[in-house]
Design a protein around this motif. Structure first.
Motif, PDB file in Angstrom:
ATOM      1  N   UNK A 247       0.814  -1.220   0.000  1.00 46.43           N
ATOM      2  CA  UNK A 247       0.000   0.000   0.000  1.00 46.43           C
ATOM      3  C   UNK A 247       0.844   1.265   0.000  1.00 46.43           C
ATOM      4  N   UNK A 248       1.934   1.267   0.757  1.00 43.32           N
ATOM      5  CA  UNK A 248       2.767   2.481   0.812  1.00 43.32           C
ATOM      6  C   UNK A 248       3.325   2.811  -0.565  1.00 43.32           C
ATOM      7  N   UNK A 249       3.606   1.765  -1.361  1.00 45.59           N
ATOM      8  CA  UNK A 249       4.129   1.986  -2.707  1.00 45.59           C
ATOM      9  C   UNK A 249       3.052   2.573  -3.616  1.00 45.59           C
ATOM     10  N   UNK A 250       1.805   2.135  -3.419  1.00 45.27           N
ATOM     11  CA  UNK A 250       0.702   2.681  -4.214  1.00 45.27           C
ATOM     12  C   UNK A 250       0.505   4.162  -3.916  1.00 45.27           C
ATOM     13  N   UNK A 251       0.503   4.516  -2.637  1.00 49.43           N
ATOM     14  CA  UNK A 251       0.301   5.922  -2.256  1.00 49.43           C
ATOM     15  C   UNK A 251       1.457   6.805  -2.733  1.00 49.43           C
ATOM     16  N   UNK A 252       2.682   6.318  -2.568  1.00 54.31           N
ATOM     17  CA  UNK A 252       3.830   7.123  -2.993  1.00 54.31           C
ATOM     18  C   UNK A 252       3.842   7.287  -4.503  1.00 54.31           C
ATOM     19  N   UNK A 253       3.457   6.236  -5.221  1.00 49.86           N
ATOM     20  CA  UNK A 253       3.403   6.320  -6.676  1.00 49.86           C
ATOM     21  C   UNK A 253       2.363   7.313  -7.156  1.00 49.86           C
ATOM     22  N   UNK A 254       1.156   7.226  -6.604  1.00 60.29           N
ATOM     23  CA  UNK A 254       0.094   8.149  -7.006  1.00 60.29           C
ATOM     24  C   UNK A 254       0.446   9.587  -6.647  1.00 60.29           C
ATOM     25  N   UNK A 255       0.957   9.784  -5.436  1.00 67.77           N
ATOM     26  CA  UNK A 255       1.278  11.141  -4.989  1.00 67.77           C
ATOM     27  C   UNK A 255       2.397  11.773  -5.789  1.00 67.77           C
ATOM     28  N   UNK A 256       3.460  11.017  -6.013  1.00 68.04           N
ATOM     29  CA  UNK A 256       4.623  11.549  -6.720  1.00 68.04           C
ATOM     30  C   UNK A 256       4.290  11.853  -8.175  1.00 68.04           C
ATOM     31  N   UNK A 257       3.632  10.930  -8.852  1.00 68.08           N
ATOM     32  CA  UNK A 257       3.306  11.130 -10.266  1.00 68.08           C
ATOM     33  C   UNK A 257       2.304  12.260 -10.464  1.00 68.08           C
ATOM     34  N   UNK A 258       1.371  12.396  -9.536  1.00 66.27           N
ATOM     35  CA  UNK A 258       0.394  13.497  -9.624  1.00 66.27           C
ATOM     36  C   UNK A 258       1.113  14.839  -9.499  1.00 66.27           C
ATOM     37  N   UNK A 260       4.192  15.467 -10.270  1.00 65.46           N
ATOM     38  CA  UNK A 260       4.946  15.674 -11.504  1.00 65.46           C
ATOM     39  C   UNK A 260       4.059  16.267 -12.594  1.00 65.46           C
ATOM     40  N   UNK A 261       2.873  15.701 -12.738  1.00 67.58           N
ATOM     41  CA  UNK A 261       1.979  16.158 -13.811  1.00 67.58           C
ATOM     42  C   UNK A 261       1.667  17.638 -13.662  1.00 67.58           C
TER      43      UNK A 261
END
Length: 301
Positions: A247-258, A260-261
């Motif tokens: 789960x921590x990887x999912x949250x970090x991925x969504x947060x970081x990529x968002x 960036x956009x």
């Protein structure tokens, strides 16, 4: 086993004695054993990067910028990253396409079996690429170029993002990494050409490709995360099934990529709207000059 001619060729070029001496913790992610695989090590590396670039900027404040002496190192740096990114992209596609064609796209981004030992090795290499890419900023410092927040944040955060995905073993990682590698082939080749003073009319295309990359990333990452959380916590909500990863990887991925956009969109608007305004002002000035010249000729007659 699917054919992997590129991988087989690369392995065949490595001396057998050297290949046999590669530690297992460089091929598989082992927290505490693989270099830079612990959170303190990650924080130390990023803190060192920030200290070097901001400290270097202060040291360069009253010194002349390096220019011609950095031409060849800068060119080699960019060509090496162009080639390295392209090779790693091909190797990853060679591994993931058979999984996709055999089991379908959803399995390729969410199935536990889509996180293979070989892909894990490629993810580790990609993670180390992020530290190599920090040298981009060192060149900026030595050339006395501005250190934009987007540049520093993006380089720091991407290393942290790769770290979190290796710890979280998210099968969807290959999507983000492959798109990033493809963009980096374009970007670093652009930098290599500009270092040779070769005019490149596709500067805007690089930024557009980066933004497009994040849009695709977010669509797929949010889709994969939605299915994981729906399956785990809201089983009555429509979903395809679970998705591999922590789960921590999912949250970090969504947060970081968002982040960036939004940052890259803001950069695009600021950079290219300014360029457009400059071109419009120049065209207006030329028009006035032309009109003035025409009026002068008319009076002379």
């Amino acid at each position: 086993m699917p054919a992997t001619p590129i991988y087989d060729l690369v392995v065949s070029l490595i001396p057998k004695g050297l290949a046999s001496q590669v530690p297992v913790n460089l091929l598989a992610w082992e927290a505490g054993k693989t270099p830079l695989s612990t959170f303190p090590a990650l924080v130390t590396a990023i803190a060192t990067y920030l200290a070097v670039i901001f400290g270097g900027r202060e040291l360069m404040r009253n010194r002349p910028a390096f220019t011609t002496s950095l031409k060849w190192p800068f060119l080699l740096h960019n060509l090496a990253l162009t080639f390295g990114s392209g090779l790693l992209l091909v190797l990853m596609l060679e591994e993931i396409i058979p999984i996709w064609s055999r089991n379908g796209f959803y399995y390729a981004i969410c199935g536990e079996g889509a996180w293979t030992m070989r892909l894990e090795t490629f993810y580790i290499i990609n993670y180390y690429f992020k530290y190599w890419e920090l040298i981009d900023t060192v060149f900026l410092v030595l050339k006395k170029k501005p250190l934009a927040f987007l540049h520093v944040y993006h380089h720091s955060a991407t290393a942290a993002l790769c770290f979190s995905q290796l710890h979280g073993k998210t099968s969807v990682s290959w999507v983000v990494i492959c798109l990033n590698l493809a963009v980096h082939v374009l970007m670093y080749f652009y930098y290599a050409l500009t270092s040779l003073k070769i005019r490149c009319p596709w500067k805007r295309s690089v930024t557009t490709a980066q933004i497009t990359q994040f849009v695709i990333d977010l669509f797929i990452v949010y889709f994969a995360s939605y299915n994981y959380f729906a399956y785990t916590y809201f089983p009555n909500v429509p979903h395809y099934g679970t998705c591999a990863g922590k789960e921590h990887a999912a949250f970090s991925g969504m947060g970081c990529l968002t982040s960036y956009l939004f940052l890259f969109i803001a950069f695009y608007q600021k950079t290219y709207s300014k360029d457009k305004a400059k071109k419009a002002a120049a065209a207006k000035a030329n028009q006035k000059l032309t009109n003035g010249s025409s009026n002068g000729h008319a009076k002379a007659k």
